[in-house]
Write a protein that holds these residues in place. Structure first.
Motif, PDB file in Angstrom:
ATOM      1  N   THR A   1     -11.514   2.107   6.970  1.00 56.39           N
ATOM      2  CA  THR A   1     -10.060   2.067   7.143  1.00 56.39           C
ATOM      3  C   THR A   1      -9.595   0.629   7.378  1.00 56.39           C
ATOM      4  N   ILE A   2      -8.330   0.395   7.102  1.00 55.08           N
ATOM      5  CA  ILE A   2      -7.689  -0.888   7.427  1.00 55.08           C
ATOM      6  C   ILE A   2      -6.409  -0.599   8.202  1.00 55.08           C
ATOM      7  N   ASP A   3      -6.228  -1.338   9.289  1.00 53.51           N
ATOM      8  CA  ASP A   3      -4.967  -1.348  10.029  1.00 53.51           C
ATOM      9  C   ASP A   3      -4.250  -2.618   9.587  1.00 53.51           C
ATOM     10  N   LEU A   4      -3.133  -2.447   8.866  1.00 49.05           N
ATOM     11  CA  LEU A   4      -2.490  -3.576   8.178  1.00 49.05           C
ATOM     12  C   LEU A   4      -1.053  -3.809   8.634  1.00 49.05           C
ATOM     13  N   THR A   5      -0.701  -5.074   8.787  1.00 51.35           N
ATOM     14  CA  THR A   5       0.687  -5.496   8.977  1.00 51.35           C
ATOM     15  C   THR A   5       0.983  -6.602   7.968  1.00 51.35           C
TER      16      THR A   5
ATOM     17  N   GLY B   1      -6.079   6.882   0.607  1.00 53.97           N
ATOM     18  CA  GLY B   1      -4.631   6.797   0.700  1.00 53.97           C
ATOM     19  C   GLY B   1      -4.204   6.022   1.924  1.00 53.97           C
ATOM     20  N   ALA B   2      -2.930   6.159   2.275  1.00 56.03           N
ATOM     21  CA  ALA B   2      -2.396   5.398   3.404  1.00 56.03           C
ATOM     22  C   ALA B   2      -1.157   6.078   3.969  1.00 56.03           C
ATOM     23  N   GLN B   3      -0.934   5.864   5.230  1.00 61.93           N
ATOM     24  CA  GLN B   3       0.364   6.164   5.842  1.00 61.93           C
ATOM     25  C   GLN B   3       1.063   4.819   5.992  1.00 61.93           C
TER      26      GLN B   3
ATOM     27  N   SER C   1       6.485   7.849   8.670  1.00 66.79           N
ATOM     28  CA  SER C   1       5.770   7.106   7.634  1.00 66.79           C
ATOM     29  C   SER C   1       5.812   7.824   6.299  1.00 66.79           C
TER      30      SER C   1
ATOM     31  N   SER D   1       3.834  -1.749   7.707  1.00 64.32           N
ATOM     32  CA  SER D   1       2.703  -1.360   8.539  1.00 64.32           C
ATOM     33  C   SER D   1       1.985  -0.219   7.833  1.00 64.32           C
ATOM     34  N   ALA D   2       0.648  -0.287   7.776  1.00 58.07           N
ATOM     35  CA  ALA D   2      -0.070   0.746   7.039  1.00 58.07           C
ATOM     36  C   ALA D   2      -1.401   1.086   7.691  1.00 58.07           C
ATOM     37  N   ALA D   3      -1.692   2.375   7.747  1.00 52.21           N
ATOM     38  CA  ALA D   3      -3.020   2.878   8.109  1.00 52.21           C
ATOM     39  C   ALA D   3      -3.652   3.347   6.803  1.00 52.21           C
ATOM     40  N   ILE D   4      -4.610   2.565   6.301  1.00 49.63           N
ATOM     41  CA  ILE D   4      -5.203   2.807   4.980  1.00 49.63           C
ATOM     42  C   ILE D   4      -6.600   3.374   5.186  1.00 49.63           C
ATOM     43  N   SER D   5      -6.975   4.391   4.420  1.00 51.46           N
ATOM     44  CA  SER D   5      -8.236   5.092   4.688  1.00 51.46           C
ATOM     45  C   SER D   5      -8.916   5.541   3.402  1.00 51.46           C
TER      46      SER D   5
ATOM     47  N   LEU E   1       3.340   8.920   3.183  1.00 52.10           N
ATOM     48  CA  LEU E   1       1.956   9.094   2.760  1.00 52.10           C
ATOM     49  C   LEU E   1       1.818   8.715   1.295  1.00 52.10           C
TER      50      LEU E   1
END
Lengths: 202, 202
Positions: free
Chosen positions: A189-193, A4-6, A42, A73-77, A44
């Protein structure tokens, strides 16, 4: 495997609430396949990558089409050992043993080539993190090699890779980066913008 | 060891350029100790954590003081094997061997207790990633335990920990989370979101 992602959507306008509320309608077709929870920082998303990335794509494309400068902006895991498994996350991405790197890169490129064309030009920046093993840079470099051939590559930056392209190809590239590198059951994980309509765009 | 961040400031107002330009003046006292490079997606900061976190704190506090809803998003990284070492990054944080976890937690709490008070209330959300080793969750759980005792803890979320507090304590907590967990020479990153003046704040 839990995935998932925040995510957060930031429209740079006085009417940011209006842009967010209207863009959220783009999530409607995905809501039965995603768990969605929002607080003041954020939203979820819990679900498989093949639902989550198209959902993020359609949400952000809707916001970008307003013409307002906005970012996602997303913290994907995936595979975090601290998260419980959840049936809603069942994904075809992680079936079977880990194929050789070259084979995964080829499959990822083919998936990007088949992405829909949405006519929404975007810029994205991502950092891929592979945890739980000693040779994590091999998978990260393997992913960067794929990104360079994806047709959306713009430049390598410190800590991140910058992409540019149509929303369809771009989110397909991100989904492949997330799913095809690191072990199928690994913690990745991906730190995305993602950015649209920036006045400083070159 | 190379350390730095890709940061972006997002003011949710038509005058986002004005808010960003004015907030950037808060970086002036730090510019001789940081490398700063900007493009249309993010600003690169390269330098030691003890300079970078106060610089982010003062930049974001300046933006928050305008009263506008704004967020800071950052991909913060140290020890990435793919990055060259740089003298500007020399830091006292990573000297000597790795102390036992309890000792590092105690030192981190004491640093937060000594943080300046800036009277800027903020919310933050962070994910800590420790790479290059098999037992990465031990250090991540150790960090979460520290966050829970830091005085800024609000809640645990999927993929992230949410903090709330004064800008001074909050950025001190983030600096300690980044520097005190994972090996001193390890590859450690934080995916960070900081938010101010949200209309949906509880």
């Amino acid at each position: 495997m839990f995935s998932g992602a925040q995510i957060s959507l930031y429209p740079m306008t006085d009417d940011f609430v209006g842009v967010i509320t209207s863009a959220l309608r783009a999530l409607t077709p995905y809501r039965d396949r995603l768990r969605v929870e929002t607080d003041d920082v954020s939203t979820l998303l819990v679900g498989p990558p093949e639902v989550m990335f198209p959902a993020m794509r359609d949400l952000f494309s809707a916001a970008a089409r307003t013409g307002v400068h906005c970012t996602l902006s997303a913290a994907i895991s995936r595979g975090c050992p601290g998260e419980p498994d959840d049936a809603i996350c069942a994904s075809s991405h992680f079936e079977g043993p880990m194929a050789p790197l070259a084979q995964r890169q080829a499959a990822a490129l083919s998936a990007v080539a088949n992405a829909p064309k949405l006519d929404v030009p975007l810029v994205a920046q991502l950092s891929l993190y592979v945890m739980g093993q000693g040779n994590h840079m091999d998978e990260i470099y393997g992913c960067v090699e794929f990104l360079k051939q994806s047709g959306t590559f713009e430049t390598s930056k410190h800590f991140a890779t910058k992409l540019r392209g149509d929303s369809g190809a771009l989110f397909a590239t991100l989904e492949q980066a997330f799913c095809s590198f690191g072990p199928p059951e690994g913690h990745v994980t991906i730190d995305l913008t993602v950015s649209a309509n920036s006045p400083s765009a070159s």
